[in-house]
Design a protein around this motif. Sequence first.
Motif, PDB file in Angstrom:
ATOM      1  N   UNK A 129       1.934 -71.621 -80.766  1.00 37.54           N
ATOM      2  CA  UNK A 129       2.336 -70.589 -81.586  1.00 37.54           C
ATOM      3  C   UNK A 129       1.234 -69.984 -82.488  1.00 37.54           C
ATOM      4  N   UNK A 130       0.999 -68.630 -82.839  1.00 31.42           N
ATOM      5  CA  UNK A 130       0.276 -68.249 -83.949  1.00 31.42           C
ATOM      6  C   UNK A 130       0.943 -67.298 -84.674  1.00 31.42           C
ATOM      7  N   UNK A 131       1.073 -67.993 -86.001  1.00 35.65           N
ATOM      8  CA  UNK A 131       1.706 -66.870 -87.031  1.00 35.65           C
ATOM      9  C   UNK A 131       0.772 -66.150 -87.563  1.00 35.65           C
ATOM     10  N   UNK A 132       0.814 -64.857 -87.217  1.00 30.89           N
ATOM     11  CA  UNK A 132      -0.086 -63.901 -87.793  1.00 30.89           C
ATOM     12  C   UNK A 132       0.263 -63.229 -88.866  1.00 30.89           C
ATOM     13  N   UNK A 133      -0.908 -63.273 -89.912  1.00 33.24           N
ATOM     14  CA  UNK A 133      -0.829 -62.178 -90.971  1.00 33.24           C
ATOM     15  C   UNK A 133      -0.780 -61.153 -90.763  1.00 33.24           C
ATOM     16  N   UNK A 134      -0.455 -59.988 -91.453  1.00 32.29           N
ATOM     17  CA  UNK A 134      -0.280 -58.656 -91.259  1.00 32.29           C
ATOM     18  C   UNK A 134      -0.374 -57.903 -92.804  1.00 32.29           C
ATOM     19  N   UNK A 135      -0.711 -56.737 -92.482  1.00 27.56           N
ATOM     20  CA  UNK A 135      -0.714 -55.594 -93.785  1.00 27.56           C
ATOM     21  C   UNK A 135       0.793 -54.924 -93.836  1.00 27.56           C
ATOM     22  N   UNK A 136       1.093 -54.501 -92.597  1.00 27.32           N
ATOM     23  CA  UNK A 136       2.305 -53.633 -92.389  1.00 27.32           C
ATOM     24  C   UNK A 136       2.947 -53.811 -90.954  1.00 27.32           C
ATOM     25  N   UNK A 137       4.252 -53.810 -90.938  1.00 27.06           N
ATOM     26  CA  UNK A 137       4.677 -54.044 -89.588  1.00 27.06           C
ATOM     27  C   UNK A 137       5.899 -53.080 -89.459  1.00 27.06           C
ATOM     28  N   UNK A 138       6.488 -52.469 -88.213  1.00 27.19           N
ATOM     29  CA  UNK A 138       7.508 -51.738 -88.175  1.00 27.19           C
ATOM     30  C   UNK A 138       8.520 -52.024 -87.253  1.00 27.19           C
ATOM     31  N   UNK A 139       9.718 -51.509 -87.011  1.00 22.75           N
ATOM     32  CA  UNK A 139      10.764 -51.784 -86.155  1.00 22.75           C
ATOM     33  C   UNK A 139      10.350 -52.145 -84.759  1.00 22.75           C
ATOM     34  N   UNK A 140       9.549 -51.656 -84.344  1.00 26.35           N
ATOM     35  CA  UNK A 140       9.071 -51.905 -82.972  1.00 26.35           C
ATOM     36  C   UNK A 140       8.253 -53.396 -82.790  1.00 26.35           C
ATOM     37  N   UNK A 163       0.502 -64.806 -71.288  1.00 24.90           N
ATOM     38  CA  UNK A 163      -0.167 -65.810 -71.455  1.00 24.90           C
ATOM     39  C   UNK A 163      -0.505 -66.259 -72.577  1.00 24.90           C
ATOM     40  N   UNK A 164      -0.606 -67.841 -73.053  1.00 25.25           N
ATOM     41  CA  UNK A 164      -1.094 -68.190 -74.251  1.00 25.25           C
ATOM     42  C   UNK A 164      -0.220 -68.197 -75.347  1.00 25.25           C
ATOM     43  N   UNK A 165      -0.502 -68.447 -76.618  1.00 28.32           N
ATOM     44  CA  UNK A 165       0.226 -68.737 -77.488  1.00 28.32           C
ATOM     45  C   UNK A 165       1.273 -67.506 -78.013  1.00 28.32           C
ATOM     46  N   UNK A 166       2.442 -67.873 -78.383  1.00 28.14           N
ATOM     47  CA  UNK A 166       3.628 -66.751 -78.833  1.00 28.14           C
ATOM     48  C   UNK A 166       3.365 -66.444 -80.070  1.00 28.14           C
ATOM     49  N   UNK A 167       3.002 -65.302 -80.411  1.00 31.35           N
ATOM     50  CA  UNK A 167       2.772 -64.602 -81.732  1.00 31.35           C
ATOM     51  C   UNK A 167       4.156 -64.353 -82.617  1.00 31.35           C
ATOM     52  N   UNK A 168       4.117 -65.089 -83.886  1.00 27.89           N
ATOM     53  CA  UNK A 168       5.177 -64.698 -84.751  1.00 27.89           C
ATOM     54  C   UNK A 168       4.611 -64.098 -85.998  1.00 27.89           C
ATOM     55  N   UNK A 169       4.879 -62.828 -86.320  1.00 27.61           N
ATOM     56  CA  UNK A 169       4.162 -61.932 -87.507  1.00 27.61           C
ATOM     57  C   UNK A 169       5.175 -62.428 -88.607  1.00 27.61           C
ATOM     58  N   UNK A 170       4.370 -62.925 -89.799  1.00 33.74           N
ATOM     59  CA  UNK A 170       4.920 -63.198 -90.946  1.00 33.74           C
ATOM     60  C   UNK A 170       4.411 -62.270 -92.223  1.00 33.74           C
ATOM     61  N   UNK A 171       5.398 -61.858 -92.935  1.00 32.56           N
ATOM     62  CA  UNK A 171       5.154 -61.049 -94.289  1.00 32.56           C
ATOM     63  C   UNK A 171       6.020 -60.770 -95.115  1.00 32.56           C
ATOM     64  N   UNK A 172       5.608 -60.220 -96.208  1.00 34.65           N
ATOM     65  CA  UNK A 172       6.803 -59.803 -97.345  1.00 34.65           C
ATOM     66  C   UNK A 172       7.600 -58.796 -96.703  1.00 34.65           C
TER      67      UNK A 172
END
Length: 202
Positions: A129-140, A163-172
């Motif tokens: 798993x990769x917990x990815x930082x982000x600045x903004x995210x949307x409904x999709x 293939x490869x790590x499953x991404x999980x976005x994390x943010x406020x």
Amino acid sequence: MTPSIAATQQLRHQLRQQIRHARRQLSAQQQQHAAQQLSLRLQTLDHIQHSQHIAVYIANDGEIDPQPFIEWLWQQGKSVYLPVLHPFSKGHLLFLHYDATTPMTTNRYQIHEPKLDVRRVKPIAELDVICTPLVAFDNNGQRLGMGGGYYDRTLSQWHQHRRGPYPIGIGHDCQYIPQLPNQQWDVPLPIIITPNHQFIEA
Ligand SMILES: Nc1ncnc2c1ncn2[C@@H]1O[C@H](COP(=O)(O)OP(=O)(O)O)[C@@H](O)[C@H]1O
Ligand SMILES: [Mg+2]
């Protein structure tokens, strides 16, 4: 009419400025509370419970702080990794094993990262798993980063071939935008976790 690439880039730039400002306005207390809530939510996910090798990041610029989650992962005996700017391959990340004794340094963006040590490098394909930082995210699940495209490159194999790590976005929660202006290289995330919500799960 589709907006021109220049207009889209301009809008993305403005959104980055606006949301980075909003997250930096959060008080230390709000940040601590958010970090705790995020950790509790992440702990309940199957993808986390069933994974051993999990990449996170060290918070910077008002990002949500994964530290309470990292402490929990360590307690569970899971292996934690942090991104390091690749020394030769511009725009790419390496992931290094991270524990409480890992020697740290500061990179060119003033972000803390483990001191490069080839013995600690984990090939991306071996992360779960990769917990990815982000600045903004949307409904999709679309994600706007700091503008370096690092995670788009890291996740391109996952995007194209699953293939490869499953991404999980994390943010406020305040980083949510109903619909982001995207570019063709952006990798949408299958799930995004905030202190108060879980967005999509593809
Ligand atoms: N898979 C990729 N291969 C090559 N270049 C990429 C890739 N993904 C992104 N880029 C480049 O990275 C730059 C920044 O990407 P962008 O999506 O704007 O940043 P971020 O995702 O950090 O918000 C863009 O100029 C883009 O061309
Ligand atoms: Mg992108």
